[in-house]
Scaffold this motif. Structure first.
Motif, PDB file in Angstrom:
ATOM      1  N   TYR A   1       0.788  -1.189   0.072  1.00  0.00           N
ATOM      2  CA  TYR A   1       0.014   0.003   0.024  1.00  0.00           C
ATOM      3  C   TYR A   1       0.603   1.338   0.264  1.00  0.00           C
ATOM      4  CZ  TYR A   1      -4.439  -2.246   0.803  1.00  0.00           C
ATOM      5  OH  TYR A   1      -5.603  -3.106   0.714  1.00  0.00           O
ATOM      6  N   PHE A   2       0.331   2.213  -0.774  1.00  0.00           N
ATOM      7  CA  PHE A   2       1.018   3.677  -0.759  1.00  0.00           C
ATOM      8  C   PHE A   2       0.702   4.385   0.554  1.00  0.00           C
ATOM      9  CE2 PHE A   2       0.633   8.048  -1.243  1.00  0.00           C
ATOM     10  CZ  PHE A   2       1.875   8.448  -1.697  1.00  0.00           C
ATOM     11  N   THR A   3       1.487   4.888   1.366  1.00  0.00           N
ATOM     12  CA  THR A   3       1.056   5.516   2.563  1.00  0.00           C
ATOM     13  C   THR A   3       1.516   6.873   2.666  1.00  0.00           C
ATOM     14  OG1 THR A   3       3.309   4.822   3.563  1.00  0.00           O
ATOM     15  CG2 THR A   3       1.505   3.317   3.843  1.00  0.00           C
ATOM     16  N   LEU A   4       0.710   7.511   3.466  1.00  0.00           N
ATOM     17  CA  LEU A   4       0.851   9.142   3.819  1.00  0.00           C
ATOM     18  C   LEU A   4       0.993   9.394   5.182  1.00  0.00           C
ATOM     19  CD1 LEU A   4       1.575  11.843   2.116  1.00  0.00           C
ATOM     20  CD2 LEU A   4      -0.856  12.188   2.287  1.00  0.00           C
ATOM     21  N   TYR A   5       1.965   9.726   5.672  1.00  0.00           N
ATOM     22  CA  TYR A   5       1.945   9.803   7.224  1.00  0.00           C
ATOM     23  C   TYR A   5       1.635   8.503   7.862  1.00  0.00           C
ATOM     24  CZ  TYR A   5       2.691  14.617   6.034  1.00  0.00           C
ATOM     25  OH  TYR A   5       3.081  16.036   5.675  1.00  0.00           O
ATOM     26  N   PHE A   6       2.108   7.377   7.561  1.00  0.00           N
ATOM     27  CA  PHE A   6       1.907   5.951   7.981  1.00  0.00           C
ATOM     28  C   PHE A   6       0.306   5.576   7.766  1.00  0.00           C
ATOM     29  CE2 PHE A   6       5.111   8.010  10.585  1.00  0.00           C
ATOM     30  CZ  PHE A   6       6.277   7.305   9.977  1.00  0.00           C
ATOM     31  N   ILE A   7      -0.294   6.282   7.012  1.00  0.00           N
ATOM     32  CA  ILE A   7      -1.846   5.829   6.861  1.00  0.00           C
ATOM     33  C   ILE A   7      -1.800   5.054   5.426  1.00  0.00           C
ATOM     34  CG2 ILE A   7      -4.169   6.637   6.458  1.00  0.00           C
ATOM     35  CD1 ILE A   7      -3.380   9.004   8.432  1.00  0.00           C
ATOM     36  N   PRO A   8      -2.153   3.707   5.406  1.00  0.00           N
ATOM     37  CA  PRO A   8      -2.241   3.413   3.940  1.00  0.00           C
ATOM     38  C   PRO A   8      -3.666   3.710   3.114  1.00  0.00           C
ATOM     39  CG  PRO A   8      -2.946   1.886   5.761  1.00  0.00           C
ATOM     40  CD  PRO A   8      -2.516   3.027   6.207  1.00  0.00           C
ATOM     41  N   LEU A   9      -3.154   4.226   2.153  1.00  0.00           N
ATOM     42  CA  LEU A   9      -4.148   4.816   1.249  1.00  0.00           C
ATOM     43  C   LEU A   9      -4.760   3.990   0.029  1.00  0.00           C
ATOM     44  CD1 LEU A   9      -2.526   8.426   0.946  1.00  0.00           C
ATOM     45  CD2 LEU A   9      -4.511   7.635   2.350  1.00  0.00           C
ATOM     46  N   PHE A  10      -3.779   3.367  -0.604  1.00  0.00           N
ATOM     47  CA  PHE A  10      -4.411   2.596  -1.748  1.00  0.00           C
ATOM     48  C   PHE A  10      -3.286   1.291  -2.127  1.00  0.00           C
ATOM     49  CE2 PHE A  10      -2.605   6.170  -3.664  1.00  0.00           C
ATOM     50  CZ  PHE A  10      -1.704   5.730  -4.582  1.00  0.00           C
ATOM     51  N   ALA A  11      -3.659   0.390  -2.758  1.00  0.00           N
ATOM     52  CA  ALA A  11      -2.928  -0.942  -3.057  1.00  0.00           C
ATOM     53  C   ALA A  11      -2.228  -0.415  -4.019  1.00  0.00           C
ATOM     54  CB  ALA A  11      -3.599  -2.225  -3.073  1.00  0.00           C
ATOM     55  N   THR A  12      -0.909  -0.713  -4.143  1.00  0.00           N
ATOM     56  CA  THR A  12      -0.268  -0.529  -5.403  1.00  0.00           C
ATOM     57  C   THR A  12       0.136  -1.744  -6.160  1.00  0.00           C
ATOM     58  OG1 THR A  12       1.982  -0.577  -4.238  1.00  0.00           O
ATOM     59  CG2 THR A  12       0.946   1.743  -4.636  1.00  0.00           C
ATOM     60  N   SER A  13       0.465  -2.758  -5.673  1.00  0.00           N
ATOM     61  CA  SER A  13       0.608  -4.061  -6.132  1.00  0.00           C
ATOM     62  C   SER A  13       0.213  -5.251  -5.129  1.00  0.00           C
ATOM     63  CB  SER A  13       2.307  -4.442  -6.320  1.00  0.00           C
ATOM     64  OG  SER A  13       2.894  -4.137  -5.056  1.00  0.00           O
ATOM     65  N   THR A  14      -0.164  -6.526  -5.451  1.00  0.00           N
ATOM     66  CA  THR A  14      -0.094  -7.565  -5.002  1.00  0.00           C
ATOM     67  C   THR A  14       1.145  -8.477  -4.517  1.00  0.00           C
ATOM     68  OG1 THR A  14      -2.298  -7.883  -5.572  1.00  0.00           O
ATOM     69  CG2 THR A  14      -1.721  -9.628  -4.651  1.00  0.00           C
ATOM     70  N   LEU A  15       1.534  -8.578  -3.627  1.00  0.00           N
ATOM     71  CA  LEU A  15       3.112  -9.386  -3.268  1.00  0.00           C
ATOM     72  C   LEU A  15       2.603 -11.004  -3.150  1.00  0.00           C
ATOM     73  CD1 LEU A  15       4.168  -7.056  -0.422  1.00  0.00           C
ATOM     74  CD2 LEU A  15       4.813  -7.157  -2.805  1.00  0.00           C
ATOM     75  N   GLY A  16       1.549 -11.446  -2.652  1.00  0.00           N
ATOM     76  CA  GLY A  16       1.368 -12.815  -2.689  1.00  0.00           C
ATOM     77  C   GLY A  16       0.110 -13.229  -2.060  1.00  0.00           C
ATOM     78  N   GLU A  17      -0.455 -14.392  -2.161  1.00  0.00           N
ATOM     79  CA  GLU A  17      -1.435 -15.126  -1.369  1.00  0.00           C
ATOM     80  C   GLU A  17      -1.253 -16.256  -0.715  1.00  0.00           C
ATOM     81  OE1 GLU A  17      -4.618 -15.532  -4.002  1.00  0.00           O
ATOM     82  OE2 GLU A  17      -4.906 -13.179  -4.530  1.00  0.00           O
ATOM     83  N   TYR A  18      -1.815 -16.752   0.321  1.00  0.00           N
ATOM     84  CA  TYR A  18      -1.710 -18.019   1.011  1.00  0.00           C
ATOM     85  C   TYR A  18      -2.837 -18.246   1.689  1.00  0.00           C
ATOM     86  CZ  TYR A  18      -1.002 -15.188   5.406  1.00  0.00           C
ATOM     87  OH  TYR A  18      -0.983 -14.073   6.074  1.00  0.00           O
TER      88      TYR A  18
END
Length: 68
Positions: free
Chosen positions: A33-50
């Motif tokens: 997630y892209f963060t601004l002042y430690f607040i996650p705003l939106f997903a930028t990529s998927t790293l994996g699933e389990y």
């Protein structure tokens, strides 16, 4: 900045190869997630699933859900 965050996709029942029995599971996705002042705003990529088995508490590849 960016931060990895886990989110639950689905739950259900599957055959766990570790338990050798039908068991409940939770399907998880890890995304960056892209963060601004430690607040996650939106997903930028998927790293994996389990998958987490509720019987043995093991973490397995999401491919185990494809097996019959």
């Amino acid at each position: 900045g960016s931060k990895a965050k886990e989110s639950q996709i689905a739950t259900g029942t599957f055959f766990c190869p570790n338990c050798m029995a039908d068991s409940g599971y939770t399907h998880m996705r890890v995304s960056r997630y892209f963060t601004l002042y430690f607040i996650p705003l939106f997903a930028t990529s998927t790293l994996g699933e389990y998958v987490i088995c509720h019987g043995c508490n093991g973490q397995l590849s999401d491919r185990v859900l494809e097996f019959t």
